[in-house]
Design a protein around this motif. Structure first.
Motif, mmCIF file in Angstrom:
data_model
loop_
_atom_site.group_PDB
_atom_site.id
_atom_site.type_symbol
_atom_site.label_atom_id
_atom_site.label_comp_id
_atom_site.label_asym_id
_atom_site.label_seq_id
_atom_site.Cartn_x
_atom_site.Cartn_y
_atom_site.Cartn_z
ATOM 1 N N THR A 1 0.806 -1.152 -0.021
ATOM 2 C CA THR A 1 -0.001 0.030 -0.155
ATOM 3 C C THR A 1 0.979 1.156 -0.014
ATOM 4 O O THR A 1 1.385 1.619 1.197
ATOM 5 C CB THR A 1 -0.935 0.081 1.128
ATOM 6 O OG1 THR A 1 -0.248 -0.200 2.341
ATOM 7 C CG2 THR A 1 -1.961 -1.049 1.078
ATOM 8 N N ALA A 2 1.359 1.677 -1.190
ATOM 9 C CA ALA A 2 2.258 2.678 -1.531
ATOM 10 C C ALA A 2 2.044 4.071 -0.561
ATOM 11 O O ALA A 2 2.959 4.630 0.023
ATOM 12 C CB ALA A 2 2.235 3.103 -2.833
ATOM 13 N N SER A 3 0.818 4.440 -0.803
ATOM 14 C CA SER A 3 0.353 5.865 0.276
ATOM 15 C C SER A 3 0.622 5.670 1.584
ATOM 16 O O SER A 3 1.413 6.467 2.090
ATOM 17 C CB SER A 3 -1.090 6.170 0.044
ATOM 18 O OG SER A 3 -1.427 6.588 -1.546
ATOM 19 N N THR A 4 0.314 4.542 2.140
ATOM 20 C CA THR A 4 0.495 4.299 3.646
ATOM 21 C C THR A 4 1.692 4.316 3.999
ATOM 22 O O THR A 4 2.217 4.907 5.091
ATOM 23 C CB THR A 4 -0.048 2.998 4.030
ATOM 24 O OG1 THR A 4 -1.550 2.847 3.912
ATOM 25 C CG2 THR A 4 0.252 2.587 5.628
ATOM 26 N N ILE B 1 12.558 7.481 3.394
ATOM 27 C CA ILE B 1 11.938 8.637 2.455
ATOM 28 C C ILE B 1 12.562 8.326 1.096
ATOM 29 O O ILE B 1 11.717 8.300 0.056
ATOM 30 C CB ILE B 1 12.284 9.934 2.889
ATOM 31 C CG1 ILE B 1 11.371 10.352 4.286
ATOM 32 C CG2 ILE B 1 12.012 11.040 1.928
ATOM 33 C CD1 ILE B 1 11.844 11.587 4.773
ATOM 34 N N ILE B 2 13.874 8.507 0.945
ATOM 35 C CA ILE B 2 14.569 8.013 -0.589
ATOM 36 C C ILE B 2 13.835 6.765 -1.090
ATOM 37 O O ILE B 2 13.271 6.692 -2.497
ATOM 38 C CB ILE B 2 15.888 7.978 -0.500
ATOM 39 C CG1 ILE B 2 16.442 9.590 0.135
ATOM 40 C CG2 ILE B 2 16.642 7.701 -1.768
ATOM 41 C CD1 ILE B 2 17.808 9.603 0.256
ATOM 42 N N LEU B 3 14.072 5.625 -0.414
ATOM 43 C CA LEU B 3 13.445 4.383 -0.920
ATOM 44 C C LEU B 3 11.888 4.221 -1.218
ATOM 45 O O LEU B 3 11.698 4.028 -2.337
ATOM 46 C CB LEU B 3 13.958 3.265 0.125
ATOM 47 C CG LEU B 3 13.398 1.816 -0.229
ATOM 48 C CD1 LEU B 3 14.118 1.382 -1.543
ATOM 49 C CD2 LEU B 3 13.914 0.830 0.897
ATOM 50 N N ILE B 4 11.228 4.832 -0.480
ATOM 51 C CA ILE B 4 9.691 4.753 -0.785
ATOM 52 C C ILE B 4 9.349 5.782 -1.681
ATOM 53 O O ILE B 4 8.530 5.293 -2.577
ATOM 54 C CB ILE B 4 8.896 5.016 0.671
ATOM 55 C CG1 ILE B 4 9.320 3.598 1.593
ATOM 56 C CG2 ILE B 4 7.648 4.986 0.369
ATOM 57 C CD1 ILE B 4 8.812 4.025 2.987
ATOM 58 N N PHE B 5 9.903 6.876 -1.812
ATOM 59 C CA PHE B 5 9.363 7.773 -2.763
ATOM 60 C C PHE B 5 9.904 7.609 -4.042
ATOM 61 O O PHE B 5 9.464 7.916 -5.059
ATOM 62 C CB PHE B 5 9.758 9.174 -2.368
ATOM 63 C CG PHE B 5 8.647 9.999 -1.281
ATOM 64 C CD1 PHE B 5 7.344 10.171 -1.733
ATOM 65 C CD2 PHE B 5 9.010 9.834 0.130
ATOM 66 C CE1 PHE B 5 6.469 10.722 -0.682
ATOM 67 C CE2 PHE B 5 8.004 10.153 1.019
ATOM 68 C CZ PHE B 5 6.896 10.664 0.413
ATOM 69 N N ALA B 6 10.976 6.687 -4.255
ATOM 70 C CA ALA B 6 11.613 6.377 -5.489
ATOM 71 C C ALA B 6 10.694 5.498 -6.113
ATOM 72 O O ALA B 6 10.828 5.294 -7.453
ATOM 73 C CB ALA B 6 13.047 5.729 -5.194
ATOM 74 N N LEU B 7 9.904 4.848 -5.360
ATOM 75 C CA LEU B 7 8.894 3.694 -6.230
ATOM 76 C C LEU B 7 7.895 4.369 -6.670
ATOM 77 O O LEU B 7 7.328 4.026 -7.640
ATOM 78 C CB LEU B 7 8.264 3.087 -4.980
ATOM 79 C CG LEU B 7 9.276 2.234 -4.351
ATOM 80 C CD1 LEU B 7 8.617 1.378 -2.932
ATOM 81 C CD2 LEU B 7 9.844 0.981 -5.018
ATOM 82 N N GLU B 8 7.612 5.764 -6.674
ATOM 83 C CA GLU B 8 6.416 6.656 -6.954
ATOM 84 C C GLU B 8 5.195 6.215 -7.415
ATOM 85 O O GLU B 8 4.464 6.380 -8.295
ATOM 86 C CB GLU B 8 6.832 7.024 -8.572
ATOM 87 C CG GLU B 8 8.427 7.543 -8.746
ATOM 88 C CD GLU B 8 8.876 7.875 -10.061
ATOM 89 O OE1 GLU B 8 8.575 8.747 -10.679
ATOM 90 O OE2 GLU B 8 9.461 6.693 -10.840
#
Length: 342
Positions: free
Chosen positions: A216-219, A255-262
């Motif tokens: 669940t990307a947003s979470t 933050i970098i890892l999760i937001f890199a997934l877009e």
């Protein structure tokens, strides 16, 4: 380009901007509390940039390295063309505010070796440029570090942890006047941040695989932001030498890892064209912001502090756009077409 990470560059450059507003005056105790406890901690943006640098450079070059098409000299040229012209121009601009710069200081800054000197404060022209001195060192090291980490991932994790423990265990032997230099500025200690970014890239390739797309990307994005807040809240209880880098490794990496997934809602927001553009000008913003602050703040001290902050911010963004559109971008394009067109 990973657009959410590009946008985040501006937010963390803004944190660094806030950290240099310690001289702003106000009669409002609430605003003063924010200056001392929130703005002051803005230097955490530097850790973000160092980790992000390792991640992005790995992201951009992994395919070339795996296909044996990586050209080390071409890589060095590309990174030099990307950073040095603006680095040099802002050095000249900032020199206008400094009287009697001696030749050793000129040479140290021209060759971008200031971060290697414990006496760096005696050789400052554009103070934020020490981090670019580090970046050049990271780029030089990348062709040697990346293949090792790529081949020995577990060993690299253990080396990163053990090196960090060793570095900070020596803190009692470091004189107080050199704590900031050793743990914040020194390129060899900050190479750990860059190496963490390379390791993080390998984590990204794993998490981004087909078998992990049910997250669940947003979470996860909300949790990553919350994690940074959770680390930030008790920061005054943590010795500053840890906060210079290692204390924020976990939330910055998340933050970098999760937001890199877009993939989440926040990532979609960060793909807004205006935010992405602000991220694109963030290097110009970072390199010129202190010059603007130093030269504007004395004339705005009698105004509302929030208005002062806003005026300086807008002015910095304005000059960042000028530098980006009329110098940084065209010079980089010219140098690449002239020397890297083959």
């Amino acid at each position: 380009m990973i657009k959410p990470l590009t946008s985040l560059r501006f937010f963390f450059a803004f944190f660094v901007f806030l950290s240099h507003l310690q001289g702003i005056k106000s009669d409002n105790p609430i605003f003063n509390w924010f200056v001392r406890n929130i703005f002051f901690e803005g230097y955490i943006g530097v850790s973000f940039f160092f980790i992000l640098s390792g991640f992005v450079i790995s992201y951009s070059n992994d395919s070339k390295i795996s296909k044996n098409k990586f050209d080390t000299i071409r890589f060095y040229k590309a990174r030099f063309f990307r950073l040095y012209p603006l680095y040099f121009l802002t050095m000249l601009i900032c020199s206008l505010s400094i009287a009697n710069i001696n030749w050793p200081t000129w040479l140290i800054n021209i060759f971008a070796v200031q971060s290697f000197l414990p006496t760096i404060n005696d050789h400052v022209i554009n103070a934020p440029s020490w981090s670019i001195s580090n970046e050049f060192f990271f780029y030089f090291s990348f062709p040697f570090i990346f293949p090792f980490i790529n081949k020995y991932k577990i060993t690299s994790v253990l080396l990163l942890i053990s090196s960090s423990i060793l570095l900070f265990s020596l803190s009692l032997k470091v004189p107080d006047i050199y704590i900031k230099y050793v743990y914040y500025i020194n390129p060899f200690s900050r190479l750990l941040d860059f190496s963490l970014g390379i390791l993080l890239y390998h984590g990204y390739t794993y998490v981004n695989s087909e078998s992990h797309k049910k997250l669940t990307a947003s979470t996860w994005e909300y949790l990553a932001i919350l994690l940074l807040i959770v680390f930030f809240i008790p920061h005054n209880a943590i010795p500053r030498m840890y906060r210079f880098s290692v204390y924020y490794w976990i939330p910055m990496s998340a933050i970098i890892l999760i937001f890199a997934l877009e993939k989440g809602r926040v990532s979609k927001l960060l793909q807004n064209k205006i935010l992405v553009y602000l991220g694109e000008i963030s290097f110009s913003f970072y390199m010129i912001h202190l010059f603007v602050i130093i030269n504007m703040l004395p004339f705005l001290q009698h105004n509302n502090p929030i208005a002062t902050l806003f005026i300086i911010l807008i002015t910095t963004i304005f000059f960042s756009i000028i530098l980006f559109e009329f110098f940084e971008k065209p010079i980089n394009k010219f140098l690449k077409s002239k020397f890297l067109s083959s």
